[in-house]
Design an enzyme around this catalytic site. Structure first.
Site, PDB file in Angstrom:
ATOM      1  N   ASP A 186       0.850  -1.196   0.000  1.00 27.90           N
ATOM      2  CA  ASP A 186       0.000   0.000   0.000  1.00 27.90           C
ATOM      3  C   ASP A 186       0.886   1.247   0.000  1.00 27.90           C
ATOM      4  O   ASP A 186       2.063   1.177   0.359  1.00 27.90           O
ATOM      5  CB  ASP A 186      -0.915   0.002   1.233  1.00 27.90           C
ATOM      6  CG  ASP A 186      -1.889   1.181   1.212  1.00 27.90           C
ATOM      7  OD1 ASP A 186      -2.516   1.421   0.157  1.00 27.90           O
ATOM      8  OD2 ASP A 186      -2.004   1.894   2.218  1.00 27.90           O
ATOM      9  N   SER A 187       0.280   2.368  -0.365  1.00 28.49           N
ATOM     10  CA  SER A 187       1.011   3.633  -0.301  1.00 28.49           C
ATOM     11  C   SER A 187       1.328   3.986   1.153  1.00 28.49           C
ATOM     12  O   SER A 187       2.241   4.757   1.412  1.00 28.49           O
ATOM     13  CB  SER A 187       0.171   4.737  -0.934  1.00 28.49           C
ATOM     14  OG  SER A 187      -1.085   4.816  -0.286  1.00 28.49           O
ATOM     15  N   TYR A 238      -0.490   8.646  -2.605  1.00 29.42           N
ATOM     16  CA  TYR A 238      -0.452   8.332  -4.022  1.00 29.42           C
ATOM     17  C   TYR A 238      -1.670   8.965  -4.722  1.00 29.42           C
ATOM     18  O   TYR A 238      -1.630   9.232  -5.905  1.00 29.42           O
ATOM     19  CB  TYR A 238      -0.509   6.815  -4.227  1.00 29.42           C
ATOM     20  CG  TYR A 238       0.794   6.054  -4.079  1.00 29.42           C
ATOM     21  CD1 TYR A 238       1.920   6.632  -3.487  1.00 29.42           C
ATOM     22  CD2 TYR A 238       0.890   4.742  -4.540  1.00 29.42           C
ATOM     23  CE1 TYR A 238       3.111   5.906  -3.357  1.00 29.42           C
ATOM     24  CE2 TYR A 238       2.070   4.017  -4.423  1.00 29.42           C
ATOM     25  CZ  TYR A 238       3.179   4.593  -3.831  1.00 29.42           C
ATOM     26  OH  TYR A 238       4.344   3.854  -3.719  1.00 29.42           O
ATOM     27  N   GLY A 239      -2.736   9.139  -3.950  1.00 29.34           N
ATOM     28  CA  GLY A 239      -4.025   9.525  -4.538  1.00 29.34           C
ATOM     29  C   GLY A 239      -4.058  10.856  -5.264  1.00 29.34           C
ATOM     30  O   GLY A 239      -4.941  11.098  -6.090  1.00 29.34           O
ATOM     31  N   CYS A 298      -3.676  -0.896  -2.302  1.00 29.17           N
ATOM     32  CA  CYS A 298      -3.952   0.523  -2.588  1.00 29.17           C
ATOM     33  C   CYS A 298      -4.773   0.633  -3.878  1.00 29.17           C
ATOM     34  O   CYS A 298      -4.365   0.122  -4.929  1.00 29.17           O
ATOM     35  CB  CYS A 298      -2.615   1.239  -2.754  1.00 29.17           C
ATOM     36  SG  CYS A 298      -2.744   2.954  -3.217  1.00 29.17           S
ATOM     37  N   ASN A 299      -5.907   1.303  -3.788  1.00 29.09           N
ATOM     38  CA  ASN A 299      -6.757   1.468  -4.975  1.00 29.09           C
ATOM     39  C   ASN A 299      -6.047   2.293  -6.046  1.00 29.09           C
ATOM     40  O   ASN A 299      -6.122   1.975  -7.234  1.00 29.09           O
ATOM     41  CB  ASN A 299      -8.061   2.170  -4.596  1.00 29.09           C
ATOM     42  CG  ASN A 299      -8.996   1.274  -3.825  1.00 29.09           C
ATOM     43  OD1 ASN A 299      -9.931   0.724  -4.370  1.00 29.09           O
ATOM     44  ND2 ASN A 299      -8.747   1.103  -2.535  1.00 29.09           N
ATOM     45  N   THR A 300      -5.365   3.350  -5.617  1.00 25.21           N
ATOM     46  CA  THR A 300      -4.710   4.224  -6.599  1.00 25.21           C
ATOM     47  C   THR A 300      -3.588   3.459  -7.315  1.00 25.21           C
ATOM     48  O   THR A 300      -3.463   3.547  -8.545  1.00 25.21           O
ATOM     49  CB  THR A 300      -4.145   5.487  -5.911  1.00 25.21           C
ATOM     50  OG1 THR A 300      -5.165   6.057  -5.086  1.00 25.21           O
ATOM     51  CG2 THR A 300      -3.691   6.505  -6.917  1.00 25.21           C
ATOM     52  N   GLU A 307      -7.103   9.517   8.753  1.00 24.41           N
ATOM     53  CA  GLU A 307      -5.796   9.385   9.424  1.00 24.41           C
ATOM     54  C   GLU A 307      -5.735  10.199  10.715  1.00 24.41           C
ATOM     55  O   GLU A 307      -4.917   9.909  11.589  1.00 24.41           O
ATOM     56  CB  GLU A 307      -4.666   9.764   8.462  1.00 24.41           C
ATOM     57  CG  GLU A 307      -4.528   8.717   7.381  1.00 24.41           C
ATOM     58  CD  GLU A 307      -3.248   8.783   6.574  1.00 24.41           C
ATOM     59  OE1 GLU A 307      -2.327   9.521   6.950  1.00 24.41           O
ATOM     60  OE2 GLU A 307      -3.201   8.081   5.537  1.00 24.41           O
ATOM     61  N   CYS A 321     -11.398   3.309  -1.927  1.00 24.08           N
ATOM     62  CA  CYS A 321     -10.152   3.808  -1.324  1.00 24.08           C
ATOM     63  C   CYS A 321      -9.950   3.066  -0.009  1.00 24.08           C
ATOM     64  O   CYS A 321     -10.925   2.802   0.715  1.00 24.08           O
ATOM     65  CB  CYS A 321     -10.264   5.312  -1.076  1.00 24.08           C
ATOM     66  SG  CYS A 321      -8.903   5.989  -0.106  1.00 24.08           S
ATOM     67  N   THR A 322      -8.711   2.742   0.282  1.00 20.61           N
ATOM     68  CA  THR A 322      -8.398   1.957   1.485  1.00 20.61           C
ATOM     69  C   THR A 322      -8.949   2.565   2.783  1.00 20.61           C
ATOM     70  O   THR A 322      -9.239   1.845   3.726  1.00 20.61           O
ATOM     71  CB  THR A 322      -6.860   1.843   1.647  1.00 20.61           C
ATOM     72  OG1 THR A 322      -6.294   3.150   1.491  1.00 20.61           O
ATOM     73  CG2 THR A 322      -6.273   0.891   0.648  1.00 20.61           C
ATOM     74  N   HIS A 323      -9.041   3.885   2.811  1.00 20.31           N
ATOM     75  CA  HIS A 323      -9.423   4.564   4.059  1.00 20.31           C
ATOM     76  C   HIS A 323     -10.938   4.572   4.314  1.00 20.31           C
ATOM     77  O   HIS A 323     -11.380   4.741   5.445  1.00 20.31           O
ATOM     78  CB  HIS A 323      -8.956   6.022   4.015  1.00 20.31           C
ATOM     79  CG  HIS A 323      -7.467   6.182   4.107  1.00 20.31           C
ATOM     80  ND1 HIS A 323      -6.602   5.551   3.242  1.00 20.31           N
ATOM     81  CD2 HIS A 323      -6.695   6.895   4.969  1.00 20.31           C
ATOM     82  CE1 HIS A 323      -5.353   5.882   3.571  1.00 20.31           C
ATOM     83  NE2 HIS A 323      -5.391   6.692   4.608  1.00 20.31           N
TER      84      HIS A 323
HETATM   85  N1  DGL Z   1      -4.199   3.903  -0.413  1.00 27.79           N
HETATM   86  C1  DGL Z   1      -4.770   4.964  -1.220  1.00 27.79           C
HETATM   87  C2  DGL Z   1      -5.926   4.383  -2.047  1.00 27.79           C
HETATM   88  O1  DGL Z   1      -6.553   3.393  -1.692  1.00 27.79           O
HETATM   89  C3  DGL Z   1      -5.230   6.142  -0.376  1.00 27.79           C
HETATM   90  C4  DGL Z   1      -4.086   6.915   0.262  1.00 27.79           C
HETATM   91  C5  DGL Z   1      -3.214   7.607  -0.755  1.00 27.79           C
HETATM   92  O2  DGL Z   1      -3.679   8.553  -1.416  1.00 27.79           O
HETATM   93  O3  DGL Z   1      -2.068   7.189  -0.917  1.00 27.79           O
HETATM   94  O4  DGL Z   1      -6.242   4.920  -3.077  1.00 27.79           O
END
Ligand code: DGL
Length: 275
Positions: free
Chosen positions: A13-14, A45-46, A77-79, A157, A193-195
């Site tokens: 993940d990022s 990363y987003g 990570c989705n991004t 976060e 998105c993971t969050h």
């Molecule tokens: N992990 C990223 C996602 O799922 C979210 C956090 C980021 O922007 O790096 O897209």
């Protein structure tokens, strides 16, 4: 069965958000060992360009795969899944690699009745149209409406998972997607998105009972199980404690992990790696 079966699964993940996916993997695959890699030095990363995300993912995963004997890689990570999954698959052909977008899209396609799916994600994932493409790959007739919700990442976060301010921000983002309340309103919402699974309660209270909220973490964990079965890679050895590798100093990761896992991390299991 080879020795590879007992190697850990890599989860990339990022940063911290992929812990939602790791949590789901722990539940679904209780006998497996995991190594979690967080590119905390370069998060988020987003908001970055596809080229930058791809370059970061390739570099850090390359190092990860070379130095840790992993049998499969889950891109939590989705991004990174949106921008870099095909590059990672091409680059590292020796191990199976799974992203979170296809599992999330598949679950949403199964859930929708009125063929209109809403997706909330980071700016980068939204701009990539990756969910739209994955959903329409399953069913071209499905309409997909995507909304970037960048502010929800730092909000989670900070641990602001509920309360008036969080509710107002969630409403501000979701209102354009759900402003009409008729048969054409999306009946399914993907947390892309993971969050966002941490805001599920807040999101569900806004969209109401008629909208199914899809958390790609659970579906990605189920697909990881299928992938391991398909490649005959299930473990038979006693599981090892998860190891966490972070590219920035471990302190913030350790503190924030509590929000995502609901329990503190063992500091001795978190190690810094340089990129
Ligand atoms: N992990 C990223 C996602 O799922 C979210 C956090 C980021 O922007 O790096 O897209």
């Amino acid at each position: 069965m080879s020795t590879l079966n007992n190697a850990p699964i890599g989860v990339f993940d990022s940063g911290i958000g992929g812990l939602t996916v790791l949590n789901a993997l722990w539940q679904t695959l209780p006998q497996e060992s995991f190594v979690y890699l967080a590119d905390t030095a370069r998060i988020p990363y987003g908001t970055k360009s596809p080229e930058t995300v791809c370059q970061y993912a390739k570099q850090v995963c390359g190092q990860f795969i070379r130095q840790h004997h992993i049998k499969a890689l889950v891109v939590a990570c989705n991004t990174a899944s949106a921008h870099a999954l095909s590059t990672l698959k091409n680059e590292f052909k020796d191990i199976p690699i799974l992203g979170v977008i296809i599992p999330g899209a598949a679950a949403a396609v199964k859930a929708t009745c009125n063929q209109h799916i809403a997706v909330i994600a980071t700016e980068g994932t939204a701009r990539s149209h990756a969910y739209e493409e994955a959903i329409q790959h399953f069913n071209q007739a499905i309409r997909v409406t995507t909304q970037a919700c960048s502010l929800l990442v730092p909000l989670v976060e900070e641990g602001w998972l509920e309360g008036e301010i969080t509710q107002r921000i969630v409403e501000q983002y979701l209102q354009p997607l759900f402003k009409t309340q008729d048969v054409t309103t999306p009946d399914t919402l993907v947390l892309g998105c993971t969050h966002f699974p941490l805001l599920k309660r807040c999101i569900e209270s806004y969209v109401g009972k008629n909208v199914q909220v899809i958390d790609s973490a659970t579906t990605a964990a189920a697909q990881t199980l299928s992938l391991l079965q398909e490649h005959d890679l299930l473990s038979s050895a006693p599981k090892q404690e998860t190891l966490f590798l972070v590219t920035d100093s471990p302190q913030r990761f350790i503190t924030t992990a509590n929000i995502f896992l609901g329990k503190p991390l063992d500091e001795n299991r978190v190690r810094h790696i340089s990129v």
